[in-house]
Scaffold this motif. Structure first.
Motif, PDB file in Angstrom:
ATOM      1  N   TRP A  14       1.400 -25.453  79.589  1.00 37.87           N
ATOM      2  CA  TRP A  14       0.423 -26.534  79.473  1.00 37.87           C
ATOM      3  C   TRP A  14      -0.168 -26.570  78.062  1.00 37.87           C
ATOM      4  O   TRP A  14      -0.297 -27.635  77.453  1.00 37.87           O
ATOM      5  N   ILE A  15      -0.510 -25.405  77.513  1.00 32.52           N
ATOM      6  CA  ILE A  15      -1.057 -25.333  76.153  1.00 32.52           C
ATOM      7  C   ILE A  15      -0.019 -25.836  75.148  1.00 32.52           C
ATOM      8  O   ILE A  15      -0.338 -26.634  74.262  1.00 32.52           O
ATOM      9  N   LEU A  16       1.223 -25.384  75.283  1.00 29.76           N
ATOM     10  CA  LEU A  16       2.284 -25.791  74.356  1.00 29.76           C
ATOM     11  C   LEU A  16       2.491 -27.303  74.377  1.00 29.76           C
ATOM     12  O   LEU A  16       2.606 -27.944  73.327  1.00 29.76           O
ATOM     13  N   GLU A  17       2.535 -27.873  75.573  1.00 28.70           N
ATOM     14  CA  GLU A  17       2.754 -29.317  75.696  1.00 28.70           C
ATOM     15  C   GLU A  17       1.541 -30.095  75.198  1.00 28.70           C
ATOM     16  O   GLU A  17       1.684 -31.112  74.519  1.00 28.70           O
ATOM     17  N   ARG A  18       0.347 -29.625  75.536  1.00 31.59           N
ATOM     18  CA  ARG A  18      -0.878 -30.309  75.110  1.00 31.59           C
ATOM     19  C   ARG A  18      -1.004 -30.333  73.590  1.00 31.59           C
ATOM     20  O   ARG A  18      -1.421 -31.320  72.998  1.00 31.59           O
ATOM     21  N   GLU A  19      -0.610 -29.230  72.952  1.00 31.68           N
ATOM     22  CA  GLU A  19      -0.736 -29.116  71.500  1.00 31.68           C
ATOM     23  C   GLU A  19       0.482 -29.688  70.765  1.00 31.68           C
ATOM     24  O   GLU A  19       0.465 -29.780  69.534  1.00 31.68           O
ATOM     25  N   GLY A  20       1.540 -30.031  71.498  1.00 28.70           N
ATOM     26  CA  GLY A  20       2.745 -30.568  70.862  1.00 28.70           C
ATOM     27  C   GLY A  20       3.402 -29.573  69.922  1.00 28.70           C
ATOM     28  O   GLY A  20       3.851 -29.920  68.830  1.00 28.70           O
ATOM     29  N   VAL A  21       3.487 -28.321  70.365  1.00 26.88           N
ATOM     30  CA  VAL A  21       4.028 -27.245  69.526  1.00 26.88           C
ATOM     31  C   VAL A  21       5.507 -27.488  69.220  1.00 26.88           C
ATOM     32  O   VAL A  21       6.316 -27.647  70.118  1.00 26.88           O
ATOM     33  N   LYS A  22       5.820 -27.513  67.926  1.00 25.14           N
ATOM     34  CA  LYS A  22       7.205 -27.682  67.487  1.00 25.14           C
ATOM     35  C   LYS A  22       7.797 -26.374  66.960  1.00 25.14           C
ATOM     36  O   LYS A  22       8.991 -26.166  67.021  1.00 25.14           O
ATOM     37  N   SER A  23       6.947 -25.492  66.427  1.00 25.71           N
ATOM     38  CA  SER A  23       7.422 -24.199  65.934  1.00 25.71           C
ATOM     39  C   SER A  23       6.603 -23.084  66.587  1.00 25.71           C
ATOM     40  O   SER A  23       5.385 -23.159  66.661  1.00 25.71           O
ATOM     41  N   TRP A  24       7.312 -22.061  67.085  1.00 26.10           N
ATOM     42  CA  TRP A  24       6.669 -21.012  67.881  1.00 26.10           C
ATOM     43  C   TRP A  24       7.253 -19.666  67.501  1.00 26.10           C
ATOM     44  O   TRP A  24       8.463 -19.476  67.535  1.00 26.10           O
ATOM     45  N   LEU A  25       6.388 -18.733  67.156  1.00 20.42           N
ATOM     46  CA  LEU A  25       6.765 -17.350  66.889  1.00 20.42           C
ATOM     47  C   LEU A  25       6.212 -16.491  68.006  1.00 20.42           C
ATOM     48  O   LEU A  25       5.004 -16.488  68.247  1.00 20.42           O
ATOM     49  N   ASP A  26       7.084 -15.763  68.709  1.00 20.37           N
ATOM     50  CA  ASP A  26       6.631 -14.837  69.740  1.00 20.37           C
ATOM     51  C   ASP A  26       6.800 -13.419  69.206  1.00 20.37           C
ATOM     52  O   ASP A  26       7.927 -12.972  68.946  1.00 20.37           O
TER      53      ASP A  26
END
Length: 161
Positions: A14-26
């Motif tokens: 939900w956070i990822l979709e709400r923020e429109g995350v295009k780049s993610w480092l885990d």
């Protein structure tokens, strides 16, 4: 914000979709299972871990590295650290939080609330510190507390009341 009986992976998605995350480092991505459970495919994803992890989901590249020494000149929309900071002494955990906060626009941390003693023969799995929600709030973080929700070793959800 308290969240009752909801899987962490759903809130993360939900956070990822709400923020429109295009780049993610885990950071400390482990075997990639949690990323798979979240089910979100960024345009540019990277997982780093000291142990080899060949099975990251689509959209992610893996890099084997010591997270305390790893550096990058890239910037990410989101940096996540799930079940990581509690495995370091407090001062080292704070240094990791500071280091990775500078790599991303947002930093998402998942950790037990308070100190939860857990000794393990594998030094990477022993708990060495703890954080309270109030500590994270004082650092400027928005805190989601997950109540009555745990993952069993086979990663099937079970709610405890």
């Amino acid at each position: 914000m308290n969240v009752y009986g909801v899987p962490t992976s759903l809130v993360v998605r939900w956070i990822l979709e709400r923020e429109g995350v295009k780049s993610w480092l885990d950071v400390a991505c482990g075997n990639g299972r949690f990323l798979e459970l979240v089910g979100y495919e960024p345009e540019r994803g990277r997982g780093i871990d000291i142990c080899p992890t060949p099975q990251l989901p689509k959209g992610f590249e893996f890099e084997q590295a010591d997270i305390t020494k790893w550096t990058t000149d890239k910037h990410y929309d989101l940096v996540s650290m799930f079940q990581l900071v509690e495995h370091f002494p407090k001062n080292e955990a704070m240094a990791l939080i500071s280091k990775y906060a500078n790599v991303g626009t947002s930093l998402l941390i998942g950790t037990p609330s308070g100190y939860m003693r857990e000794d393990n023969v594998n030094p990477y799995l022993s708990h060495r510190c703890g954080f309270t929600p109030q500590e994270f709030e004082s650092m400027g973080f928005l805190v989601f507390s997950f109540k009555n929700y745990h993952l069993r070793p086979n990663l099937e959800p079970k709610s405890y009341d």
